[in-house]
Motif scaffolding. Structure first.
Motif, PDB file in Angstrom:
ATOM      1  N   LEU A   1      44.315  42.517  70.881  1.00  0.00           N
ATOM      2  CA  LEU A   1      44.080  41.230  70.233  1.00  0.00           C
ATOM      3  C   LEU A   1      42.904  40.494  70.869  1.00  0.00           C
ATOM      4  O   LEU A   1      42.041  39.955  70.168  1.00  0.00           O
ATOM      5  N   VAL A   2      42.882  40.471  72.199  1.00  0.00           N
ATOM      6  CA  VAL A   2      41.782  39.782  72.891  1.00  0.00           C
ATOM      7  C   VAL A   2      40.453  40.442  72.565  1.00  0.00           C
ATOM      8  O   VAL A   2      39.450  39.777  72.278  1.00  0.00           O
ATOM      9  N   LEU A   3      40.423  41.770  72.603  1.00  0.00           N
ATOM     10  CA  LEU A   3      39.177  42.478  72.291  1.00  0.00           C
ATOM     11  C   LEU A   3      38.754  42.224  70.844  1.00  0.00           C
ATOM     12  O   LEU A   3      37.561  42.045  70.562  1.00  0.00           O
ATOM     13  N   ALA A   4      39.711  42.208  69.933  1.00  0.00           N
ATOM     14  CA  ALA A   4      39.369  41.973  68.526  1.00  0.00           C
ATOM     15  C   ALA A   4      38.810  40.568  68.334  1.00  0.00           C
ATOM     16  O   ALA A   4      37.782  40.387  67.664  1.00  0.00           O
TER      17      ALA A   4
ATOM     18  N   LEU B   1      40.053  32.428  74.673  1.00  0.00           N
ATOM     19  CA  LEU B   1      41.201  31.527  74.834  1.00  0.00           C
ATOM     20  C   LEU B   1      42.075  31.526  73.578  1.00  0.00           C
ATOM     21  O   LEU B   1      43.310  31.581  73.661  1.00  0.00           O
ATOM     22  N   LEU B   2      41.437  31.477  72.415  1.00  0.00           N
ATOM     23  CA  LEU B   2      42.202  31.530  71.174  1.00  0.00           C
ATOM     24  C   LEU B   2      42.936  32.860  71.042  1.00  0.00           C
ATOM     25  O   LEU B   2      44.075  32.922  70.561  1.00  0.00           O
ATOM     26  N   ALA B   3      42.270  33.948  71.483  1.00  0.00           N
ATOM     27  CA  ALA B   3      42.919  35.257  71.432  1.00  0.00           C
ATOM     28  C   ALA B   3      44.139  35.307  72.333  1.00  0.00           C
ATOM     29  O   ALA B   3      45.175  35.870  71.971  1.00  0.00           O
ATOM     30  N   LEU B   4      44.011  34.722  73.524  1.00  0.00           N
ATOM     31  CA  LEU B   4      45.152  34.703  74.438  1.00  0.00           C
ATOM     32  C   LEU B   4      46.308  33.896  73.850  1.00  0.00           C
ATOM     33  O   LEU B   4      47.475  34.293  73.949  1.00  0.00           O
TER      34      LEU B   4
END
Length: 485
Positions: free
Chosen positions: A18-21, A193-196
């Motif tokens: 998710l973070v990478l995407a 931050l949004l991914a986290l």
């Protein structure tokens, strides 16, 4: 290969993906937006500067051209070029004017190196204004060329060329590049931050589902998930709760049925003991008088006596199995000489001459076991070898050393062995190796009772075929003697 496979899920877990995407999407978005913004802003800055220069040059050329004699002299061309260049207050303009073979520049000795042959030819062959940006070293200049016409619209043959440095415009473009670069880094940080946060929101119900699944697997069937929202994860949680509830109800029903079946077997076995005791007493009396009866009656009496003995054994075995199923089997441990216990088991059943023994000397191998249950284990295994195997039957007792000392009991026979398809089922209750379910002398529970008695001791029992022929049953029991307690 296995170690590599075990590390891949950790490196590419859902959170990481998710973070990478998010970071990749943010990087592409920021880069694309920055590139488009930079291109549009750069085009706007240069277009505005270019239009202003061309408009001002045309206005100055049209204003000064009527005062120039045609055909002009060399001095006239020089004054005309100087006047056009002087119309720019900053003094940044460099002008060159040509008429036929004559040419003059606003600055003496200026070779006007930025003027390319292609631009000169384009002005000669067109009445439109032509411009070109030329980069020399670290400096960029705008070169403009146009033909000057008379007020009547007729061509005068006069051509004017202008070079303007683009230092201010270049500074504006560099400022745009810096601004885009500065905006990209915060955008990436914000995306991470949004991914986290998104990963945390997604992974929280996933972790709860994993924990609940493990809890179900550990037997806590009343485990349920909290259902929040109405998205796909909420639907998954709701489905899990429905599945868990159905599983709990099914297991509860099965447990109830199993408990009723166990209670029924125990109750029936208990109720049968009293009439069986009376029947055994009667058959004993009949056995004593069988010699004085006629042959047919004597045969019937002996048959009844044998079947009564088998029924009594079956009832006793059912009672024993019921205790195991109810969890009421209790160990009464005692420190005993294992070899002596095995000898007593053989002697009590008159098997001493039928079984070859390999036992250690007295008091060599001692352990804390339940003597009665050990007697049942050995008796069932030896009896099974004598009934279904072939002599010689051998009973072997050895000790194994290691982290936990264990006693190893082996019962070997010389029969045909156990069929491969039967081996996995030999310790199952009432298992018959043939489909006809023929009757045998045993109850069909002896090996199952053996396995249960070994299990309550914390040991293991297994069956196998010997390479030289025959079957071998191996029992391993932890000694738990005083020396290693």
């Amino acid at each position: 290969m296995s170690a590599r496979r075990s590390r891949v899920p950790q490196l590419l877990g859902l959170r990481t993906r998710l973070v990478l995407a998010f970071a990749l999407v943010a990087a592409l978005t920021a880069t694309t937006t920055g590139a488009l913004t930079f291109r549009e802003a750069r085009t706007g800055v240069l277009q505005q500067s270019q239009d202003a220069v061309i408009s001002q040059l045309r206005a100055q050329a049209n204003r000064l051209a009527p005062d120039l004699d045609i055909p002009p002299t060399q001095d006239g061309l020089r004054r005309f070029a100087s006047d056009v260049a002087a119309s720019e207050p900053s003094g940044a303009w460099r002008v060159m004017v040509t008429y036929g073979e004559l040419s003059a520049t606003s600055a003496a000795g200026d070779r006007f190196a930025e003027l390319t042959p292609a631009l000169r030819e384009a002005v000669r062959s067109s009445v439109a204004t032509v411009f070109q940006r030329v980069r020399t070293g670290d400096h960029t200049s705008l070169v403009v060329g146009m033909s000057v016409a008379f007020t009547t619209g007729a061509a005068s043959g006069l051509r004017i060329f202008l070079t303007v440095p683009q230092a201010t415009e270049q500074a504006s473009v560099d400022a745009l590049v810096t601004a885009v670069e500065r905006a990209t880094v915060p955008a990436l940080v914000l995306a991470v931050l949004l991914a986290l946060l998104a990963a945390r929101g997604v992974l929280r119900p996933v972790r709860a589902l994993r924990s609940a699944t493990r809890s179900i697997a550990e037997g806590r069937l009343d485990t349920r998930l909290a259902v929040n929202g109405s998205d796909e994860l909420a639907d998954l949680s709701h489905t899990f709760n429905e599945t868990a509830a159905a599983l709990e109800a099914s297991v509860a029903e099965l447990r109830g049925m199993e408990a009723r079946a166990r209670r029924f077997a125990a109750d029936v076995s208990h109720e049968l003991r009293t009439p069986l005791a009376a029947m055994s007493a009667v058959t004993d009396v009949l056995d004593e008088d069988a010699a004085r009866l006629d042959p047919d009656t004597a045969t019937a009496v002996r048959l009844i006596s044998e079947e009564t003995v088998k029924l009594a054994r079956l009832v006793d075995d059912l009672m024993e199995i019921s205790r195991f199923d109810a969890g009421a089997a209790v160990l009464h441990l005692d420190e005993i000489d294992l070899a002596e216990s095995l000898r007593r088991t053989l002697a009590a059943r008159a098997w001493t001459d039928l079984v070859d023994t390999e036992l250690p000397p007295p008091d060599t191998l001692r352990g804390r076991v339940d003597p009665r249950r050990l007697d049942v284990v050995v008796a069932n295994l030896v009896g099974n070898a004598l009934r279904h195997g072939a002599r010689p039957v051998r009973l072997r007792l050895t000790g194994s050393t290691g982290t936990e000392p264990r006693a190893v009991i082996e019962v070997l026979d010389s029969g045909p062995g156990i069929p491969a398809h039967v081996l996995p089922h030999v310790f199952e209750r009432f298992y018959k190796s043939d489909a006809a379910r023929t009757r045998t002398e045993g109850s069909g529970l002896g090996l199952a009772i053996t396995a249960e008695n070994v299990r309550v001791h914390g040991g293991t029992v297994r069956a196998a075929n010997r390479p030289e022929g025959g079957a071998v049953f191996t029992v391993e029991l932890p000694l738990h003697n005083e020396e290693n307690r």
